[in-house]
Scaffold this motif. Structure first.
Motif, PDB file in Angstrom:
ATOM      1  N   PHE A  95      34.299 -16.357  39.145  1.00 56.79           N
ATOM      2  CA  PHE A  95      34.878 -16.073  40.467  1.00 56.79           C
ATOM      3  C   PHE A  95      33.850 -16.196  41.594  1.00 56.79           C
ATOM      4  O   PHE A  95      34.231 -16.322  42.761  1.00 56.79           O
ATOM      5  CB  PHE A  95      35.543 -14.697  40.451  1.00 56.79           C
ATOM      6  N   SER A  96      32.572 -16.191  41.259  1.00 63.35           N
ATOM      7  CA  SER A  96      31.549 -16.499  42.265  1.00 63.35           C
ATOM      8  C   SER A  96      31.602 -17.982  42.611  1.00 63.35           C
ATOM      9  O   SER A  96      31.308 -18.387  43.743  1.00 63.35           O
ATOM     10  CB  SER A  96      30.158 -16.146  41.741  1.00 63.35           C
ATOM     11  N   THR A  97      31.993 -18.789  41.636  1.00 67.03           N
ATOM     12  CA  THR A  97      32.098 -20.232  41.844  1.00 67.03           C
ATOM     13  C   THR A  97      33.441 -20.615  42.451  1.00 67.03           C
ATOM     14  O   THR A  97      33.522 -21.480  43.324  1.00 67.03           O
ATOM     15  CB  THR A  97      31.914 -20.975  40.505  1.00 67.03           C
ATOM     16  N   PHE A  98      34.501 -19.935  41.995  1.00 62.85           N
ATOM     17  CA  PHE A  98      35.861 -20.227  42.475  1.00 62.85           C
ATOM     18  C   PHE A  98      36.527 -18.925  42.952  1.00 62.85           C
ATOM     19  O   PHE A  98      37.350 -18.343  42.233  1.00 62.85           O
ATOM     20  CB  PHE A  98      36.694 -20.869  41.364  1.00 62.85           C
ATOM     21  N   PRO A  99      36.183 -18.455  44.140  1.00 60.49           N
ATOM     22  CA  PRO A  99      36.669 -17.144  44.607  1.00 60.49           C
ATOM     23  C   PRO A  99      38.179 -17.051  44.784  1.00 60.49           C
ATOM     24  O   PRO A  99      38.736 -15.955  44.748  1.00 60.49           O
ATOM     25  CB  PRO A  99      35.942 -16.957  45.945  1.00 60.49           C
ATOM     26  N   LYS A 100      38.868 -18.193  44.962  1.00 65.89           N
ATOM     27  CA  LYS A 100      40.315 -18.153  45.174  1.00 65.89           C
ATOM     28  C   LYS A 100      41.105 -18.424  43.896  1.00 65.89           C
ATOM     29  O   LYS A 100      42.336 -18.519  43.936  1.00 65.89           O
ATOM     30  CB  LYS A 100      40.704 -19.168  46.248  1.00 65.89           C
ATOM     31  N   ALA A 101      40.412 -18.528  42.767  1.00 69.15           N
ATOM     32  CA  ALA A 101      41.093 -18.806  41.496  1.00 69.15           C
ATOM     33  C   ALA A 101      41.855 -17.577  41.012  1.00 69.15           C
ATOM     34  O   ALA A 101      41.646 -16.457  41.499  1.00 69.15           O
ATOM     35  CB  ALA A 101      40.075 -19.245  40.449  1.00 69.15           C
TER      36      ALA A 101
ATOM     37  N   ILE B 126      40.715 -17.506  32.581  1.00 73.47           N
ATOM     38  CA  ILE B 126      40.875 -17.382  31.122  1.00 73.47           C
ATOM     39  C   ILE B 126      40.978 -18.757  30.470  1.00 73.47           C
ATOM     40  O   ILE B 126      40.320 -19.040  29.464  1.00 73.47           O
ATOM     41  CB  ILE B 126      42.102 -16.507  30.790  1.00 73.47           C
ATOM     42  N   GLU B 127      41.789 -19.634  31.051  1.00 69.48           N
ATOM     43  CA  GLU B 127      41.970 -20.975  30.469  1.00 69.48           C
ATOM     44  C   GLU B 127      40.667 -21.766  30.514  1.00 69.48           C
ATOM     45  O   GLU B 127      40.327 -22.479  29.554  1.00 69.48           O
ATOM     46  CB  GLU B 127      43.078 -21.713  31.212  1.00 69.48           C
ATOM     47  N   GLU B 128      39.925 -21.662  31.612  1.00 74.06           N
ATOM     48  CA  GLU B 128      38.657 -22.394  31.730  1.00 74.06           C
ATOM     49  C   GLU B 128      37.619 -21.849  30.748  1.00 74.06           C
ATOM     50  O   GLU B 128      36.829 -22.612  30.177  1.00 74.06           O
ATOM     51  CB  GLU B 128      38.125 -22.298  33.155  1.00 74.06           C
TER      52      GLU B 128
END
Length: 398
Positions: A77-83, A89-91
Motif C-alpha cells: 500500500f506504500s506503492t499503491f495507496p489507492k489499491a 491479496i491477489e498480487e
C-alpha cells in the motif's frame, strides 16, 4: 482473531488498516516499529498492529505470521495507496507463486479453488513453517526465521520494478550469507560447532547455496542494496549474529562499525542501532530460546546427540541388519574404529548410510533438507552397534 484458523486475514485487515496503514509511517519509522516487535531479530514478542499483546495468547509462529502479513501489506500500500484489499491479496499470491518456482527447496502448494485470502493464509502458514524441523526447534532461530524479512524486501523489489525478483533474491541471500559468516569469523573464541551454524544457515536458504569459500569483506558489493530497509536489515543480522554469545568484543564491534559505514550509516547511527538491539534483548532475553543457554550451539549439539542416540537404539536391530548386508560399508566402518578414513571413503560411508536411512521410516530425518548436519553424529554411534569382533580395541563395559 485466531491467526491459526481460516478467515483470519479478513478479520484482521480492518485492524491493520487502522493501526498501521492509516498511520502513513515513513520507511524508517515503519522498520523501527517492526524491529521493536522482534520480527527482525527472529523472535516476535508482539505484533505491529496490536498494541496490547498480552490480551492475546498467540504463539511465536502466530505473531510472526501477523508481522509478516503486516509488513507485506505496508510495502504494497506504500506503492499503491489507492489499491484495494483484494488487489493486495491477489498480487501477493502471484508473488509467492513466482518465488516457489525458483526455490531450491520445492514446496508444492495445492490450494484447489480456494478464495485468494484463503490461499494467502495457507501460503503464509507454509512460509513460517517451511524450514521447521527438529534441527531448528532445538537450535536458535537466529538465522532461519530472521530470513523471513527477505520476503518483504523481495516483494518491494517485485512491485517497484515489475520484474521477477530471482536475481535480486539470489544476490541478497548471497550477501547476507557472506556477512553472517564473516561476523562469526570475528569471534576471538572459535566455536567447535561453527560448522553446524553454517549448515543450519544453508538449510534455511531458498534461492542459492553457500559457496565453499566466502568472499572477503572488500570483495562484497553493497551497491545494489541502497534502500533503508535493505541496509538496516543487513546491519541488524550481522549485529544479532555477533551478539549470539551475549557480548560484543572490540574486534566484533569494529566489524559492525565497518559494515555500517560501508552501508552508509554514521558511527553514531551504528551505535544507536546496537543500543536498540541491546535494549530489546535486555527486555526479552528470558523469552528467547537461543539465549536460554550459555552456549546455544553446544546445547543444540548435545540435544541432537541424545536424539540421534535414541533413534539409533530404537532401530538398532533393523539398522544393524541393513549395515551387515553391505560388505563394503562394514569394512569401512570397521576400519574407522582404528584408522582415519580418506575423504573418498567418508563419502562412501555417508552415501551408503543415507541409502539405508531411506529404508527405515524413523530415520528419515537424516535425508531431509539440513539432515546432513546429523550424519557425523550418526556415524559416531554406528560402530558401537557392530559386534566386538569388528573393533579389536573396544572394551566391553561390565
Amino acid at each position: 482473531m485466531n491467526p491459526s484458523s481460516g478467515g483470519w486475514i479478513n478479520k484482521h485487515f480492518t485492524h491493520l488498516q487502522q493501526h498501521v496503514l492509516d498511520q502513513h509511517f515513513t520507511e524508517e519509522h515503519f522498520y523501527l516499529q517492526l524491529q521493536q516487535t522482534g520480527f527482525i531479530y527472529a523472535h516476535s514478542t508482539k505484533t505491529l498492529s496490536y498494541s496490547h499483546p498480552l490480551k492475546f495468547k498467540w504463539t511465536l509462529e502466530e505473531k510472526t505470521k501477523i508481522n509478516l502479513f503486516d509488513a507485506l501489506a505496508y510495502v504494497y500500500f506504500s506503492t499503491f495507496p489507492k489499491a484495494t484489499k483484494i488487489d493486495f491479496i491477489e498480487e501477493t499470491v502471484k508473488f509467492y507463486e513466482l518465488l516457489e518456482k525458483e526455490s531450491i527447496w520445492k514446496i508444492k502448494f495445492s490450494f484447489f479453488k480456494s478464495k485468494p485470502e484463503e490461499t494467502l493464509e495457507k501460503i503464509l502458514q507454509h512460509r513460517i513453517q517451511i524450514n521447521e524441523s527438529y534441527i531448528q526447534k532445538n537450535f536458535s532461530h537466529l538465522i532461519t526465521n530472521a530470513l523471513l524479512f527477505i520476503d518483504v524486501l523481495a516483494f518491494r523489489e517485485y512491485l517497484t520494478h515489475k520484474k521477477h525478483p530471482k536475481t535480486y533474491l539470489t544476490e541478497l541471500e548471497s550477501l547476507i550469507t557472506n556477512v553472517v559468516i564473516l561476523a562469526f569469523q570475528k569471534k576471538t573464541i572459535k566455536d567447535n560447532y561453527e560448522n553446524l551454524v553454517i549448515k543450519l544457515l544453508e538449510s534455511s536458504l531458498r534461492y542459492h547455496k553457500i559457496q565453499p569459500q566466502p568472499k572477503s569483506f572488500d570483495e562484497l558489493n553493497f551497491e545494489g542494496f541502497s534502500v533503508h530497509f535493505e541496509k538496516k536489515y543487513i546491519l541488524d543480522l550481522a549485529s544479532i549474529t555477533i551478539y549470539s554469545d551475549e557480548e560484543i568484543e572490540k574486534k566484533e564491534y569494529a566489524f559492525i562499525e565497518k559494515l555500517g559505514n560501508e552501508l552508509g550509516f554514521s558511527t553514531d547511527e551504528v551505535d544507536e542501532n546496537i543500543a536498540q538491539m541491546l535494549q530489546f534483548l535486555k527486555e526479552h532475553k528470558s523469552e528467547i530460546s537461543y539465549f536460554n543457554y550459555s552456549n546455544s550451539i553446544q546445547h543444540f549439539y548435545k540435544n541432537t546427540n541424545r536424539m540421534v542416540k535414541v533413534l539409533i537404539m530404537r532401530n538398532k536391530n533393523r539398522l544393524l541388519k541393513e549395515i551387515l548386508e553391505s560388505k563394503e560399508l562394514v569394512v569401512l566402518l570397521s576400519k574407522s574404529t582404528h584408522k582415519d578414513l580418506s575423504e573418498e571413503e567418508k563419502h562412501k560411508v555417508k552415501e551408503q548410510l543415507l541409502d539405508i536411512c531411506k529404508t527405515i521410516p524413523s530415520l528419515a530425518i537424516f535425508i531431509l533438507p539440513g539432515g546432513s548436519v546429523l550424519l557425523p553424529i550418526l556415524i559416531k554411534f554406528i560402530p558401537q552397534l557392530l559386534p566386538s569382533s569388528f573393533n579389536e580395541n573396544r572394551i566391553e563395559k561390565p
